[in-house]
Design a protein around this motif. Structure first.
Motif, mmCIF file in Angstrom:
data_model
loop_
_atom_site.group_PDB
_atom_site.id
_atom_site.type_symbol
_atom_site.label_atom_id
_atom_site.label_comp_id
_atom_site.label_asym_id
_atom_site.label_seq_id
_atom_site.Cartn_x
_atom_site.Cartn_y
_atom_site.Cartn_z
ATOM 1 N N ALA A 212 -69.022 5.161 44.838
ATOM 2 C CA ALA A 212 -70.482 5.178 44.809
ATOM 3 C C ALA A 212 -71.050 4.419 46.005
ATOM 4 O O ALA A 212 -72.023 4.866 46.637
ATOM 5 N N LEU A 213 -70.460 3.278 46.339
ATOM 6 C CA LEU A 213 -70.926 2.490 47.481
ATOM 7 C C LEU A 213 -70.753 3.275 48.784
ATOM 8 O O LEU A 213 -71.623 3.240 49.662
ATOM 9 N N LEU A 216 -73.548 5.720 49.043
ATOM 10 C CA LEU A 216 -74.817 5.069 49.358
ATOM 11 C C LEU A 216 -74.924 4.739 50.838
ATOM 12 O O LEU A 216 -75.992 4.865 51.446
ATOM 13 N N ARG A 231 -80.227 5.744 57.346
ATOM 14 C CA ARG A 231 -80.068 5.552 55.892
ATOM 15 C C ARG A 231 -80.459 4.135 55.490
ATOM 16 O O ARG A 231 -81.107 3.917 54.465
ATOM 17 N N TRP A 235 -83.848 2.731 52.846
ATOM 18 C CA TRP A 235 -83.770 1.923 51.628
ATOM 19 C C TRP A 235 -84.960 0.965 51.472
ATOM 20 O O TRP A 235 -85.210 0.481 50.367
ATOM 21 N N GLU A 241 -84.815 7.159 47.275
ATOM 22 C CA GLU A 241 -83.893 8.229 46.876
ATOM 23 C C GLU A 241 -84.350 9.589 47.396
ATOM 24 O O GLU A 241 -83.519 10.451 47.740
ATOM 25 N N LEU A 244 -83.353 9.773 51.104
ATOM 26 C CA LEU A 244 -81.900 9.868 51.247
ATOM 27 C C LEU A 244 -81.398 11.253 50.873
ATOM 28 O O LEU A 244 -80.508 11.809 51.541
ATOM 29 N N ALA A 418 -80.538 2.976 43.668
ATOM 30 C CA ALA A 418 -79.201 3.531 43.910
ATOM 31 C C ALA A 418 -78.754 4.376 42.719
ATOM 32 O O ALA A 418 -78.186 5.463 42.891
ATOM 33 N N TYR A 421 -80.685 7.616 42.840
ATOM 34 C CA TYR A 421 -80.182 8.476 43.923
ATOM 35 C C TYR A 421 -78.873 9.159 43.535
ATOM 36 O O TYR A 421 -78.705 10.371 43.719
ATOM 37 N N LEU A 422 -77.936 8.401 42.979
ATOM 38 C CA LEU A 422 -76.640 8.968 42.587
ATOM 39 C C LEU A 422 -76.803 9.990 41.460
ATOM 40 O O LEU A 422 -76.132 11.032 41.456
#
Length: 446
Positions: A212-213, A216, A231, A235, A241, A244, A418, A421-422
């Protein structure tokens, strides 16, 4: 697709002979003196060029979500049909069967029926060495039938489905294990410093957090330092999100996921079980996207196990088998197809699709598109307020109590967005498809 395959769609008889086009050109070479040999060579050369072009457009999707004529949402898995040449020059058929590991029981019955027509069935399964019998030629079979763990049964039951191990008997005659033993997998992963298969939940969670990191920081297609800088700047903007996801889409492409509107409809109808099943289906399909480690052929779970599968196919050809089935998970298939073409000179002649499971939508009073529009506006409004509130708190806390509280609040802000976004990246878009890409209609096995 190989140099004489028909590519996606139904099989053709463009190259019925097992000889490659270069041999065919050589056969026609003496005919130049007859006046028509040169024309024949040009025709064959053109066919070879077209076939080579089709090879560069190899099938990349083995799992997909489609809507049936009745309006049901279906998770489908592919059967890619290949043709190659046996050791005696005869034609060898191979079915590359993408498997979903939890599905309707009828799905596994159809696969069993299909495999009953094959000389040899090669299947995947990571199990302990003590459960595997290896003969003098290196062929591996199971000593006993395997059964799912309680956790596997519970997960399948949560979606009203059956586990693959629960529904498929892999101890049948002609079924051979085409995989690595558990001990071998774990040793290879340790040497490669990967998350070890079968490790504790805490270790698996740590591996998922690292992945996941990476998403990101780098996005779905790692680029130059300039891209990472853009990117990083996004943030600190309101609704990061959205920016991104737009950057990911600009770099990699993608299109709205077919599950998006059905998922919105079920959520607005408060049908949570159906929503979970739709989200699970999209999770499986999203794993095929470029840049996802789950389908990376450089890893042990994909690359090394696929090597074992190709070795088993070679053994089956050496044993004189004329019709082979390879049963592997959907995320293995892109690399397996490439290996069959490059290493064993197979070419794809067509594909079919099996329905793993289907979902019936309940009617909802709020149209899905209207609901999505309202939800989008709501998200943008909440994000704007969140950004302003965070900025106000950081300025005040920095002036009054110092940087500690301000830094903690910024980290919490980044964590919240985050997660959004994921989540949106998994369910909002299909990253392995272009916005205006059209798929050729394929046969679906009912």
């Amino acid at each position: 697709m190989g140099p004489w395959g028909s590519g996606r769609g139904a099989p053709t008889n463009e190259w019925a002979s097992p000889w490659p086009p270069t041999h065919a050109v050589a056969l026609f070479a003496p005919c130049d003196t007859m006046g028509w040999g040169r024309n024949a060579k040009r025709v064959l050369a053109a066919r070879y060029e077209n076939a080579s072009r089709r090879r560069s457009q190899a099938q990349t999707r083995f799992l997909r979500i489609e809507k049936s004529k009745e309006g049901r949402v279906e998770l489908q898995s592919a059967v890619a049909n290949f043709v190659g040449t046996g050791k005696d020059g005869s034609r060898v058929r191979l079915d590359l069967v993408a498997l979903v590991h939890v599905a309707d029981e009828q799905y596994y019955k159809k696969i069993h029926e299909r495999c009953g027509k094959c000389d040899r069935v090669l299947f995947e399964m990571i199990t302990a060495r003590e459960n595997v019998h290896t003969d003098v030629h290196g062929r591996k079979t199971l000593k006993r039938r395997m059964f799912p763990t309680a956790q596997q049964i519970e997960m399948a039951s949560a979606y009203g489905l059956k586990s693959q191990i629960q529904s498929m008997d892999c101890c049948r005659e002609g079924w051979y294990l085409a995989d690595l033993e558990k001990e071998v997998v774990q040793k290879l992963q340790e040497n490669a410093r990967e998350a070890v298969w079968g490790s504790s939940p805490a270790q698996l969670l740590a591996g998922n957090m690292v992945e996941a990191l990476r998403l990101l920081v780098e996005g779905r297609s790692s680029g130059a330092m300039k891209s990472k800088l853009v990117r990083a700047l996004l943030w600190i903007t309101p609704c990061p999100e959205a920016g991104l996801l737009l950057l990911d889409w600009a770099r990699q492409g993608g299109r709205p996921a077919p599950v998006l509107l059905p998922l919105a409809s079920t959520l607005f109808a408060l049908d949570l079980p159906t929503s979970r099943k739709l989200a699970f289906a999209q999770d499986l399909v999203s794993g095929q996207a470029i840049g996802i480690r789950a389908n990376d052929p450089r890893t042990t779970l994909i690359g090394k196990r696929n090597e074992a599968a190709v070795t088993a196919v070679s053994q089956a050809i050496e044993d004189g088998c004329k019709h082979i089935a390879v049963l592997y998970g959907g995320l293995h298939m892109k690399d397996l197809a490439r290996r069959l073409e490059v290493e064993l000179d197979f070419y794809q002649t067509g594909e079919e699709w099996n329905v793993a499971w289907e979902v019936n939508q309940r009617p909802t009073a709020l149209p899905a598109l209207t609901g999505l529009f309202v939800a989008s506006l709501t998200l943008l409004g909440i994000d704007a307020l969140d950004w302003l509130d965070t900025l106000d708190f950081v300025v005040e806390s920095w002036a009054s109590t110092g940087p500690t509280a301000a830094t903690l609040n910024v980290l919490l802000y980044l964590l919240r967005h985050a997660v959004i976004y994921l989540s949106l990246g998994r369910w909002l878009l299909e990253w392995d498809q272009e916005l205006f890409q059209e798929e050729v209609a394929q046969h679906v096995v009912e």
